[in-house]
Design a protein around this motif. Structure first.
Motif, PDB file in Angstrom:
ATOM      1  N   GLY A  80       0.829  -1.208   0.000  1.00  0.00           N
ATOM      2  CA  GLY A  80       0.000   0.000   0.000  1.00  0.00           C
ATOM      3  C   GLY A  80       0.862   1.256   0.000  1.00  0.00           C
ATOM      4  O   GLY A  80       0.566   2.224  -0.715  1.00  0.00           O
ATOM      5  N   TYR A  89      -3.633   6.694  -4.473  1.00  0.00           N
ATOM      6  CA  TYR A  89      -4.325   6.380  -3.228  1.00  0.00           C
ATOM      7  C   TYR A  89      -5.400   5.314  -3.395  1.00  0.00           C
ATOM      8  O   TYR A  89      -5.602   4.479  -2.504  1.00  0.00           O
ATOM      9  CB  TYR A  89      -4.928   7.660  -2.638  1.00  0.00           C
ATOM     10  CG  TYR A  89      -3.913   8.735  -2.352  1.00  0.00           C
ATOM     11  CD1 TYR A  89      -2.758   8.455  -1.630  1.00  0.00           C
ATOM     12  CD2 TYR A  89      -4.091  10.035  -2.806  1.00  0.00           C
ATOM     13  CE1 TYR A  89      -1.824   9.432  -1.368  1.00  0.00           C
ATOM     14  CE2 TYR A  89      -3.160  11.029  -2.545  1.00  0.00           C
ATOM     15  CZ  TYR A  89      -2.021  10.716  -1.836  1.00  0.00           C
ATOM     16  OH  TYR A  89      -1.085  11.684  -1.583  1.00  0.00           O
ATOM     17  N   LYS A  91      -5.390   2.802  -5.364  1.00  0.00           N
ATOM     18  CA  LYS A  91      -4.742   1.491  -5.407  1.00  0.00           C
ATOM     19  C   LYS A  91      -4.189   1.112  -4.043  1.00  0.00           C
ATOM     20  O   LYS A  91      -4.122  -0.069  -3.690  1.00  0.00           O
ATOM     21  CB  LYS A  91      -3.606   1.487  -6.444  1.00  0.00           C
ATOM     22  CG  LYS A  91      -4.070   1.436  -7.875  1.00  0.00           C
ATOM     23  CD  LYS A  91      -2.893   1.239  -8.823  1.00  0.00           C
ATOM     24  CE  LYS A  91      -3.369   1.091 -10.258  1.00  0.00           C
ATOM     25  NZ  LYS A  91      -2.222   0.876 -11.184  1.00  0.00           N
ATOM     26  N   ALA A  92      -3.774   2.104  -3.273  1.00  0.00           N
ATOM     27  CA  ALA A  92      -3.169   1.840  -1.959  1.00  0.00           C
ATOM     28  C   ALA A  92      -4.207   1.413  -0.925  1.00  0.00           C
ATOM     29  O   ALA A  92      -3.937   0.558  -0.074  1.00  0.00           O
ATOM     30  CB  ALA A  92      -2.437   3.087  -1.464  1.00  0.00           C
ATOM     31  N   TYR A  95      -4.951  -2.344  -0.025  1.00  0.00           N
ATOM     32  CA  TYR A  95      -3.847  -2.986   0.704  1.00  0.00           C
ATOM     33  C   TYR A  95      -3.826  -2.529   2.166  1.00  0.00           C
ATOM     34  O   TYR A  95      -3.612  -3.343   3.077  1.00  0.00           O
ATOM     35  CB  TYR A  95      -2.512  -2.659   0.032  1.00  0.00           C
ATOM     36  CG  TYR A  95      -2.308  -3.370  -1.280  1.00  0.00           C
ATOM     37  CD1 TYR A  95      -1.934  -4.716  -1.314  1.00  0.00           C
ATOM     38  CD2 TYR A  95      -2.515  -2.724  -2.487  1.00  0.00           C
ATOM     39  CE1 TYR A  95      -1.759  -5.390  -2.513  1.00  0.00           C
ATOM     40  CE2 TYR A  95      -2.345  -3.389  -3.699  1.00  0.00           C
ATOM     41  CZ  TYR A  95      -1.971  -4.716  -3.704  1.00  0.00           C
ATOM     42  OH  TYR A  95      -1.808  -5.376  -4.889  1.00  0.00           O
ATOM     43  N   PHE A  96      -4.053  -1.231   2.380  1.00  0.00           N
ATOM     44  CA  PHE A  96      -4.109  -0.744   3.762  1.00  0.00           C
ATOM     45  C   PHE A  96      -5.297  -1.366   4.501  1.00  0.00           C
ATOM     46  O   PHE A  96      -5.203  -1.679   5.697  1.00  0.00           O
ATOM     47  CB  PHE A  96      -4.199   0.775   3.797  1.00  0.00           C
ATOM     48  CG  PHE A  96      -2.928   1.486   3.421  1.00  0.00           C
ATOM     49  CD1 PHE A  96      -1.698   1.056   3.909  1.00  0.00           C
ATOM     50  CD2 PHE A  96      -2.942   2.577   2.575  1.00  0.00           C
ATOM     51  CE1 PHE A  96      -0.523   1.706   3.574  1.00  0.00           C
ATOM     52  CE2 PHE A  96      -1.777   3.239   2.227  1.00  0.00           C
ATOM     53  CZ  PHE A  96      -0.560   2.801   2.724  1.00  0.00           C
ATOM     54  N   PHE A 119      -3.484   4.293   6.319  1.00  0.00           N
ATOM     55  CA  PHE A 119      -4.850   4.122   5.812  1.00  0.00           C
ATOM     56  C   PHE A 119      -5.597   5.451   5.924  1.00  0.00           C
ATOM     57  O   PHE A 119      -6.303   5.867   4.990  1.00  0.00           O
ATOM     58  CB  PHE A 119      -5.572   3.035   6.608  1.00  0.00           C
ATOM     59  CG  PHE A 119      -7.044   2.956   6.329  1.00  0.00           C
ATOM     60  CD1 PHE A 119      -7.517   2.286   5.213  1.00  0.00           C
ATOM     61  CD2 PHE A 119      -7.962   3.566   7.164  1.00  0.00           C
ATOM     62  CE1 PHE A 119      -8.878   2.224   4.942  1.00  0.00           C
ATOM     63  CE2 PHE A 119      -9.324   3.504   6.914  1.00  0.00           C
ATOM     64  CZ  PHE A 119      -9.776   2.827   5.797  1.00  0.00           C
TER      65      PHE A 119
END
Length: 902
Positions: A80, A89, A91-92, A95-96, A119
């Motif tokens: 992330g 963000y 895409k991140a 994962y977060f 996050f």
């Protein structure tokens, strides 16, 4: 640890470089990938973006190549961060979210604030401050409960920033002031760094530019010591502030000015940072009366960058600047178009950004559909349904309900929430104490306290009226200067079994969080929630029935109905005494002893005399399962996880539930499975093969082995950390030859059972039979005794026991065929000979299975069928030539032995 404690940053990178060198030398790819991820985090914090991305990219690639679910979950936050640094963000965030869910599911005593902090930074650009607030509040409370002061202070500091972004200045300053005091006392560098940065933002918002400048200078002075650096690419307001310093002729900061920060962002990887920089450069040039074409070029580039990442607030600011430019040249229609788009993009808490001089352009313009305060009830319901459909299923009903409450908490921008169950009659609601069956940020202790009585009264009122309830009530447990009011939402509904429930949410920091709800919307939500929980209830019943059937199938396998705990010998009485004591303690147990001594029987006895006696007793024998299927048998697999996995299958760990998992021959587990088992024991969580979701488990492990695990650890065949985890409560069962007083007891017991099955009287055991029983060494222990007695019972007459025992001696002939043995006896002797040559080692290169060209599980099955012991010392005694050295025995073996059947 450095991140969680907020200090030690000056040493971390050199330490990680040394550890990386060691991991490279060992060829440890798993550790190497995670080390690169850690390096990426600390390089990012020091604004060394190119190096950070290189390290994170290397770690990401290595983790994805390994493809291991566990390591992918461990690396989720860092993957992330890889996207976050580039400003991707959207895409991140997934994962977060995975990292946050993993951290919430973990039951260890360590909380790393990294995942919830980043996050929060990732969701803020999308006006999701409620999600950021909820997650930070959850982890802050957890950290305080576990007395993890460093992590709690970091989380409190970021919580203050989220409130500040939401224009809740009084509440934000309350948290930031406490965080600054605690960070100073703790020497918490990271928390102090962020507190001062967010206090700088507060001073800038308040128009106190000199105070903001002085605070920013103190940050710059401190970061040189800690190797941290101002996050220009994360917080756009820093560049706005530096420009404001310049425009107000405030003396420039020697170590950081507008131009140096501009160059850093231009050379950096963040796409949205380049977007807002282009806008700020256009604004600066406009103030300087610069070329109009260059201003427009900057603004065009700003739009291009920001549209790529959907950063709506910054996009709105750029549109405002474009509207100003269009208005200045008389293009009112174009100015109005951009002004209206900007207004639609701005959330309610950021409306102050919109300039007064453009208000004329947005008359009668409503907000966009992403702002709930202006949405129709149908759109609210659709958005709510979309979020609920994404709730991950779980076989544990408590986890499923908590996940559901977590999702509704996010949707309603609530601080905490709970699902209350009332089982009594409607007339008894006032007197009934409801059960809290799912919660976020809310505990049973809190709901039972005096402070929660006003909220509980509202919940019961909603249940009695069967109508949604919205209210703001006074609270007495909020520390000043926080609001002494709390916004409350309660949605009552009924289950199919007649029980009544209430979904409850509240918020003491954001009192306007439920203002978007009207009567029509609440009515639709109540109906949907009732349907939703009916589905959950049905899903749970279906899963519970499947699980029960699976448990029954597994538990029924090999249940030794006639084997009971008997024994009068001093050695066994001592074992029983220890077993009674450890049965009550809810810790792992390691039962050791030769093959056939009754380890499984003892495990059953411990289970039936433990607090988990009403739970299932699930067995898994590591010797009967092929190595490539052990992980699936233990932890289960998802549909499509591998060829032949045509349906979801729960593993033995999951089926054990709140009961006992008996892991027989734990010494036979491959090292890779040992590592995963250790993690399950420590964190009480597991992941199915082919899955990524974390599942909770609460079983007690009883492991058994005939191996000397201490020696296995020394030989590198068993993990030392797992051995110590299992060996908390050891139980050693002595072999039958060391408890001769019990031999005749077992013989009579098995004889009675066998004769009853054959429907014939039991023949007497004569003194001669007793002598033979006591003389025989019983290498197969109780199992061998049972098999012999069953055979004797079949062959004996009513009056005479046909007991014939051939004593095993050390001087048997080396001629394998001298006594003309039967084929089964010949197989028994040859296997014993091979085991003697390998020192009792069965698996691995040069082991007995390798020499015999058999699968390990096939060899074990054959040995059990032949009634052979699986202990190194015993196999040596029964070898054909015990006088030869191991080396000579090994050389005597045929080079290409045929299968035993042949």
């Amino acid at each position: 640890l450095c991140f969680a404690n907020g200090k030690g940053f000056d040493n971390i990178l050199p330490i990680l470089e040394k550890v990386r060198t060691i991991a490279e030398a060992l060829g440890d790819r798993r550790s190497l990938s995670l080390i690169d991820m850690h390096r990426g985090l600390f390089l990012y914090l020091s604004n060394r973006f190119a190096e950070a991305l290189k390290a994170l990219s290397a770690g990401k690639q290595a983790v994805e190549t390994l493809g291991d679910t566990d390591i992918l979950n461990q690396a989720a936050a860092y993957i992330g961060l890889f996207f976050f640094i580039q400003g991707m963000y959207l895409k991140a965030i997934p994962y977060f979210e995975t990292a946050v869910e993993q951290a919430q599911a973990a039951r260890n005593d360590f909380i790393n604030p990294f995942a919830p902090v980043f996050f929060s930074f990732a969701v803020l650009p999308f006006s999701q401050s409620n999600r950021a607030f909820t997650i930070l509040d959850i982890f802050h409370r957890k950290a305080e409960q576990k007395e993890l002061s460093g992590a709690a202070t970091i989380l409190r500091a970021v919580l203050g920033y989220v409130l500040l972004r939401h224009r809740k200045e009084k509440e934000a300053l309350f948290h930031l002031t406490i965080a600054r005091k605690l960070a100073t006392e703790q020497g918490n560098t990271l928390a102090l760094y962020w507190v001062n940065l967010f206090m700088t933002y507060h001073q800038f918002l308040s128009g106190n530019l000199m105070e903001a400048r002085n605070l920013f200078i103190s940050i710059l002075n401190n970061v040189c010591k800690s190797h941290l650096a101002p996050p220009y690419s994360t917080f756009p307001w820093i560049m706005d502030m530096l420009l404001e310093f310049e425009q107000q002729n405030i003396a420039p900061i020697p170590t950081c000015n507008f131009d140096s920060a501009t160059q850093l962002i231009k050379n950096g990887p963040s796409i949205p940072a380049k977007g807002w920089l282009m806008r700020i450069l256009a604004k600066r040039l406009a103030m300087q009366k610069g070329p109009v074409d260059k201003i427009r070029s900057y603004l065009s580039k700003s739009m291009k960058y920001l549209e790529q990442t959907e950063y709506k607030i910054e996009l709105a600011k750029t549109r405002i600047e474009i509207a100003r430019q269009e208005l200045s040249k008389g293009a009112r229609d174009k100015a109005q178009e951009h002004a209206r788009e900007a207004w639609r993009c701005l959330p309610a808490f950021a409306e102050h950004i919109f300039p007064d001089e453009l208000q004329q352009l947005i008359a009668n313009v409503s907000k966009g559909p992403f702002l709930k305060s202006f949405i129709s009830p149908e759109i609210v319901l659709n958005q709510f349904a979309e979020i609920m459909e994404k709730v991950a299923p779980a076989s544990d009903i408590k986890m499923l309900l908590s996940r559901t409450v977590m999702s509704t908490n996010w949707f309603f921008s609530a601080e905490r929430g709970g699902l209350f169950l009332f089982e009594g009659d409607i007339e008894e609601i006032d007197k009934e104490k409801p059960q809290l069956i799912g919660a976020v940020n809310l505990t049973e202790i809190e709901t039972a306290s005096e402070n929660f009585k006003p909220q509980l009264k509202l919940i019961k009122e909603a249940i009695l009226k069967d109508s949604p309830l919205l209210n703001k009530i006074s609270i007495t447990n909020a520390p000043p200067p926080l609001s002494r009011m709390v916004a409350v939402l309660c949605l009552p509904f009924k289950l199919e079994n007649g029980h009544r429930c209430a979904l409850y949410h509240d918020n003491s920091a954001l009192l306007d969080c439920f203002d978007f709800l009207n009567d029509n919307t609440l009515g639709l939500l109540k109906t949907y929630i009732e349907t939703l929980f009916h589905r959950i209830y049905k899903y749970y019943l279906s899963t519970f029935k499947k699980k029960s059937r699976a448990i029954e199938t597994i538990v029924d396998q090999g249940t030794p109905s006639e084997e009971i705990i008997i024994g009068q010998s001093a050695a066994f009485r001592e074992v029983q005494k220890t077993a009674r004591r450890i049965a009550k303690a809810d810790f792992p147990i390691l039962i050791q002893g030769e093959t056939g001594v009754g380890k499984e029987v003892m495990a059953r006895w411990v289970h039936k005399n433990s607090p988990r006696q009403n739970g299932p007793f699930v067995i898994i024998d590591a010797t009967t399962i092929p190595e490539n299927l052990i992980e699936s048998e233990l932890f289960g697999h998802e549909k499509g996880a591998f060829t032949g996995a045509d349906r979801l299958k729960p593993g033995r760990v999951e089926l054990a539930g709140d009961g006992t998992l008996f892991l027989d021959e734990v010494g036979e587990l491959p090292l890779s499975i040992q590592a995963k088992l250790l993690r399950v024991l420590e964190e009480k969580t597991f992941t199915r093969v082919g899955g990524s979701r974390v599942h909770q488990c609460d079983f007690r492990l009883i492991a058994a082995t005939n191996r000397n695990l201490a020696k296995e650890v020394q030989a590198g065949r068993f993990r030392e950390d797992l051995f110590y985890r299992l060996n908390v409560l050891p139980l050693q069962i002595p072999p039958l030859r060391e408890r001769k007083e019990d031999i005749v007891l077992f013989a009579r017991h098995f004889l009675e059972i066998s004769c009853k099955r054959l429907k014939r009287p039991s023949p007497p055991i004569t003194p001669g039979d007793v002598s033979a029983l006591l003389t025989y060494p019983w290498p197969g222990n109780i199992r061998e005794l049972k098999n012999i007695i069953e055979r004797v019972a079949l062959l004996s007459s009513d009056n005479e026991l046909a007991l014939q025992l051939v004593a095993v001696t050390k001087h048997q002939s080396v001629q394998a065929f001298e006594d003309m043995p039967a084929m089964t006896e010949l197989q028994r002797r040859y296997i014993a000979h091979v085991l003697a040559a390998t020192g009792g080692r069965i698996s691995g290169p040069g082991g007995a299975a390798d020499i015999l060209r058999m699968k390990r599980t096939t060899l074990y099955a054959r040995m059990k069928k032949l009634g052979m012991p699986m202990h190194a010392e015993v196999t040596t005694k029964t070898a054909l030539s015990s006088s030869h050295s191991r080396k000579s025995r090994r050389s005597d073996l045929p080079q290409q032995p045929t299968h035993l059947d042949e």
